[in-house]
Structures are given as C-alpha cells and as structure tokens.
Design a protein around this motif. Structure first.
Motif, PDB file in Angstrom:
ATOM      1  N   THR A 134     -45.135  28.779  18.147  1.00 12.39           N
ATOM      2  CA  THR A 134     -45.253  29.822  19.173  1.00 12.39           C
ATOM      3  C   THR A 134     -45.339  29.261  20.589  1.00 12.39           C
ATOM      4  OG1 THR A 134     -47.648  29.834  18.869  1.00 12.39           O
ATOM      5  CG2 THR A 134     -46.365  31.442  17.603  1.00 12.39           C
ATOM      6  N   ILE A 135     -45.505  27.959  20.720  1.00  7.46           N
ATOM      7  CA  ILE A 135     -45.590  27.349  22.047  1.00  7.46           C
ATOM      8  C   ILE A 135     -44.178  27.037  22.525  1.00  7.46           C
ATOM      9  CG2 ILE A 135     -46.440  25.352  23.337  1.00  7.46           C
ATOM     10  CD1 ILE A 135     -48.856  25.347  21.402  1.00  7.46           C
ATOM     11  N   SER A 136     -43.840  27.506  23.716  1.00 10.31           N
ATOM     12  CA  SER A 136     -42.484  27.340  24.247  1.00 10.31           C
ATOM     13  C   SER A 136     -42.168  25.867  24.500  1.00 10.31           C
ATOM     14  CB  SER A 136     -42.338  28.121  25.557  1.00 10.31           C
ATOM     15  OG  SER A 136     -43.081  27.492  26.584  1.00 10.31           O
ATOM     16  N   GLU A 137     -40.867  25.567  24.535  1.00  9.44           N
ATOM     17  CA  GLU A 137     -40.430  24.200  24.813  1.00  9.44           C
ATOM     18  C   GLU A 137     -40.907  23.764  26.188  1.00  9.44           C
ATOM     19  OE1 GLU A 137     -36.364  23.112  24.137  1.00  9.44           O
ATOM     20  OE2 GLU A 137     -36.235  24.395  22.363  1.00  9.44           O
ATOM     21  N   ARG A 138     -40.898  24.695  27.145  1.00 13.05           N
ATOM     22  CA  ARG A 138     -41.352  24.381  28.496  1.00 13.05           C
ATOM     23  C   ARG A 138     -42.811  23.945  28.481  1.00 13.05           C
ATOM     24  NH1 ARG A 138     -44.877  26.006  31.590  1.00 13.05           N
ATOM     25  NH2 ARG A 138     -44.835  25.936  33.821  1.00 13.05           N
ATOM     26  N   ASP A 139     -43.676  24.751  27.815  1.00 14.19           N
ATOM     27  CA  ASP A 139     -45.097  24.409  27.743  1.00 14.19           C
ATOM     28  C   ASP A 139     -45.312  23.110  26.966  1.00 14.19           C
ATOM     29  OD1 ASP A 139     -46.108  26.478  29.296  1.00 14.19           O
ATOM     30  OD2 ASP A 139     -46.375  27.821  27.591  1.00 14.19           O
ATOM     31  N   ALA A 140     -44.592  22.918  25.876  1.00 12.46           N
ATOM     32  CA  ALA A 140     -44.719  21.687  25.094  1.00 12.46           C
ATOM     33  C   ALA A 140     -44.311  20.480  25.939  1.00 12.46           C
ATOM     34  CB  ALA A 140     -43.871  21.764  23.834  1.00 12.46           C
ATOM     35  N   GLY A 141     -43.284  20.640  26.761  1.00 14.75           N
ATOM     36  CA  GLY A 141     -42.822  19.551  27.617  1.00 14.75           C
ATOM     37  C   GLY A 141     -43.824  19.161  28.697  1.00 14.75           C
ATOM     38  N   VAL A 142     -44.618  20.107  29.156  1.00 13.29           N
ATOM     39  CA  VAL A 142     -45.607  19.822  30.201  1.00 13.29           C
ATOM     40  C   VAL A 142     -46.585  18.745  29.741  1.00 13.29           C
ATOM     41  CG1 VAL A 142     -47.590  20.805  31.448  1.00 13.29           C
ATOM     42  CG2 VAL A 142     -45.448  22.070  31.335  1.00 13.29           C
ATOM     43  N   VAL A 143     -46.981  18.779  28.479  1.00 15.62           N
ATOM     44  CA  VAL A 143     -47.970  17.821  27.977  1.00 15.62           C
ATOM     45  C   VAL A 143     -47.402  16.833  26.955  1.00 15.62           C
ATOM     46  CG1 VAL A 143     -49.976  19.252  28.446  1.00 15.62           C
ATOM     47  CG2 VAL A 143     -48.768  19.546  26.305  1.00 15.62           C
ATOM     48  N   GLY A 144     -46.120  16.933  26.670  1.00 19.66           N
ATOM     49  CA  GLY A 144     -45.490  15.968  25.776  1.00 19.66           C
ATOM     50  C   GLY A 144     -45.642  16.244  24.297  1.00 19.66           C
ATOM     51  N   TRP A 145     -45.853  17.499  23.926  1.00 13.17           N
ATOM     52  CA  TRP A 145     -45.915  17.843  22.508  1.00 13.17           C
ATOM     53  C   TRP A 145     -44.508  17.928  21.946  1.00 13.17           C
ATOM     54  CZ3 TRP A 145     -49.709  22.418  23.594  1.00 13.17           C
ATOM     55  CH2 TRP A 145     -51.011  21.918  23.715  1.00 13.17           C
ATOM     56  N   ASN A 146     -44.316  17.456  20.707  1.00 13.28           N
ATOM     57  CA  ASN A 146     -42.999  17.483  20.062  1.00 13.28           C
ATOM     58  C   ASN A 146     -43.114  18.310  18.778  1.00 13.28           C
ATOM     59  OD1 ASN A 146     -40.515  17.083  18.950  1.00 13.28           O
ATOM     60  ND2 ASN A 146     -40.679  14.854  18.810  1.00 13.28           N
ATOM     61  N   PHE A 147     -42.642  19.545  18.862  1.00 12.45           N
ATOM     62  CA  PHE A 147     -42.698  20.420  17.693  1.00 12.45           C
ATOM     63  C   PHE A 147     -41.388  20.394  16.894  1.00 12.45           C
ATOM     64  CE2 PHE A 147     -45.796  22.498  20.625  1.00 12.45           C
ATOM     65  CZ  PHE A 147     -46.925  22.215  19.878  1.00 12.45           C
ATOM     66  N   GLY A 148     -40.508  19.470  17.245  1.00 14.19           N
ATOM     67  CA  GLY A 148     -39.244  19.352  16.527  1.00 14.19           C
ATOM     68  C   GLY A 148     -39.295  18.336  15.404  1.00 14.19           C
ATOM     69  N   LEU A 149     -40.460  17.803  15.111  1.00 13.88           N
ATOM     70  CA  LEU A 149     -40.588  16.801  14.055  1.00 13.88           C
ATOM     71  C   LEU A 149     -40.275  17.422  12.695  1.00 13.88           C
ATOM     72  CD1 LEU A 149     -43.914  15.105  15.210  1.00 13.88           C
ATOM     73  CD2 LEU A 149     -41.597  14.229  15.498  1.00 13.88           C
ATOM     74  N   GLN A 150     -39.482  16.729  11.915  1.00 13.93           N
ATOM     75  CA  GLN A 150     -39.103  17.205  10.595  1.00 13.93           C
ATOM     76  C   GLN A 150     -40.222  16.910   9.590  1.00 13.93           C
ATOM     77  OE1 GLN A 150     -36.266  18.953  10.030  1.00 13.93           O
ATOM     78  NE2 GLN A 150     -35.998  18.794  12.254  1.00 13.93           N
ATOM     79  N   GLY A 151     -40.282  17.727   8.555  1.00 14.04           N
ATOM     80  CA  GLY A 151     -41.252  17.503   7.486  1.00 14.04           C
ATOM     81  C   GLY A 151     -42.664  17.971   7.827  1.00 14.04           C
ATOM     82  N   ARG A 152     -42.786  18.773   8.864  1.00 14.86           N
ATOM     83  CA  ARG A 152     -44.101  19.278   9.252  1.00 14.86           C
ATOM     84  C   ARG A 152     -44.242  20.725   8.817  1.00 14.86           C
ATOM     85  NH1 ARG A 152     -47.665  15.356  10.925  1.00 14.86           N
ATOM     86  NH2 ARG A 152     -46.508  13.811  12.078  1.00 14.86           N
ATOM     87  N   ALA A 153     -45.440  21.115   8.418  1.00 14.88           N
ATOM     88  CA  ALA A 153     -45.711  22.497   8.001  1.00 14.88           C
ATOM     89  C   ALA A 153     -46.322  23.245   9.185  1.00 14.88           C
ATOM     90  CB  ALA A 153     -46.665  22.504   6.804  1.00 14.88           C
ATOM     91  N   TRP A 154     -45.446  23.734  10.068  1.00 23.83           N
ATOM     92  CA  TRP A 154     -45.914  24.452  11.255  1.00 23.83           C
ATOM     93  C   TRP A 154     -46.250  25.898  10.906  1.00 23.83           C
ATOM     94  CZ3 TRP A 154     -46.968  21.084  14.814  1.00 23.83           C
ATOM     95  CH2 TRP A 154     -46.152  19.980  15.026  1.00 23.83           C
ATOM     96  N   ALA A 155     -47.236  26.419  11.604  1.00 24.34           N
ATOM     97  CA  ALA A 155     -47.580  27.838  11.500  1.00 24.34           C
ATOM     98  C   ALA A 155     -48.110  28.248  12.866  1.00 24.34           C
ATOM     99  CB  ALA A 155     -48.640  28.086  10.426  1.00 24.34           C
ATOM    100  N   GLY A 156     -47.804  29.487  13.271  1.00 26.46           N
ATOM    101  CA  GLY A 156     -48.240  29.881  14.604  1.00 26.46           C
ATOM    102  C   GLY A 156     -48.495  31.361  14.743  1.00 26.46           C
ATOM    103  N   THR A 157     -49.203  31.680  15.799  1.00 28.78           N
ATOM    104  CA  THR A 157     -49.471  33.073  16.145  1.00 28.78           C
ATOM    105  C   THR A 157     -49.664  33.169  17.645  1.00 28.78           C
ATOM    106  OG1 THR A 157     -50.828  35.015  15.657  1.00 28.78           O
ATOM    107  CG2 THR A 157     -51.985  32.937  15.837  1.00 28.78           C
TER     108      THR A 157
END
Length: 190
Positions: A134-157
């Motif tokens: 649920t966190i936008s690419e723009r917001d993730a880029g501000v702090v360097g989060w990478n939510f494109g990692l494969q094999g991860r069990a993401w969940a969001g709200t």
C-alpha cells in the motif's frame, strides 16, 4: 549670658562578638547565593538545554533517509503510530511542508506485536490484503524501501481518517510470520 553645655559622648557599642560576626557573614553569603547564584545557575542550565535541543532538531532536519532511533512519543502520538514494546530495528524519517507532514516508520516485531500495533492504529489483521503493497513507489523511494523483492509475503492496508487526524499506509512483510517487518507511512494534513 551664654552657658556652655557639654554634651556627653554617646556610648560606643561594644565590639561585635566573633560568633555574631561569623553568623552575620554566613547569612549574607546564603542570601547572595539565593538571590544571584540560583537564578544564574538556572539560566546557564536553561541555555544549555535550549542549545542541545536546537542541535538535535538541526541534526534531525539535516537527516536524509531513515534514522535508527525510536521516534519521540510526541511524534508517535501526532502521527498515531503506536510502536509495540519489544520491537527491534526501529527507524523513522519525517518530512514536513506547509501542506503535508509524513512520518515514515519501520520496525520488526512479534506476531502479537503486529496485532497490538494494528489495534492501536484502529484496524486489525483481517484488514491486511495478501500480496498488496500500500506504500507508493514515491514514498518508498524517499527512505529507500524496496517492495519489489521477490519471494516476500507482502500484505497491506490503508487506514484512512478524517483530517486533521493522520491516515496510515501500512505494509507488512509476513515472510517470517513470527517476526514480521512493519512499514508505515503516516500522513497528516493539518
């Protein structure tokens, strides 16, 4: 005829006793300390605290990216991000402008800690959508989060609230269900 009257000399007071002199000087010293020393000490302490606070705020403003610290209790209350007890690897970053303020927070917690966090925000685990970031690419880029990692069990709200209360975008990495990573972007529009 004028008569001369002689005046008697006024008797001189007896010399001050040593004990009385020491007591008088002691009281004078105490009064000076109370009237001058305490306010001067208070001003010195206050000035140092103010200077230290300014340095802390300057360092925080100059920071780029996540800071490996627990956000202050005030920030956690304003942005409504209740980090559970026992959380590790806590880091945060804050951005502000005239229109919007954001608090970016990440931490690792236990399964119970995740439930406590979600309840504290005003949502629950049932609101987490599997496979959703649920966190936008723009917001993730501000702090360097990478939510494109494969094999991860993401969940969001997304927990939306009426202004001026903040809304939170919450993404959880449930790859290790007993030790999930929590990523939050809390946005306030004053």
């Amino acid at each position: 005829m004028t008569t001369l009257t002689t005046r008697r000399p006024t008797p001189t007071p007896p010399p001050e006793e040593r004990r009385h002199m020491i007591l008088r000087r002691w009281i004078t010293a105490v009064v000076i300390v109370l009237l001058i020393g305490i306010p001067a000490g208070y001003l010195a302490i206050s000035a140092e605290q103010s200077r230290a606070s300014g340095r802390d705020k300057e360092a925080e403003s100059a920071a780029e990216g996540l800071r490996d610290f627990l956000p202050s209790l005030m920030k956690r209350r304003i942005f409504e991000v209740p980090i559970p007890e026992g959380s590790t690897r806590v880091a945060y970053f804050e951005t502000s402008n005239w229109k919007t303020s954001r608090l970016y927070v990440q931490f690792r917690t236990s399964s119970e800690g995740l439930d406590t966090f979600l309840k504290g925000v005003g949502t629950s685990r049932a609101a987490l959508e599997d496979g959703t970031v649920t966190i936008s690419e723009r917001d993730a880029g501000v702090v360097g989060w990478n939510f494109g990692l494969q094999g991860r069990a993401w969940a969001g709200t997304v927990h939306t609230q009426k202004d001026p209360r903040p809304s939170q975008d919450i993404t959880v990495d449930l790859t290790e269900p007993d030790r999930p990573w929590v990523y939050v972007v809390s946005t306030a529009n004053p």
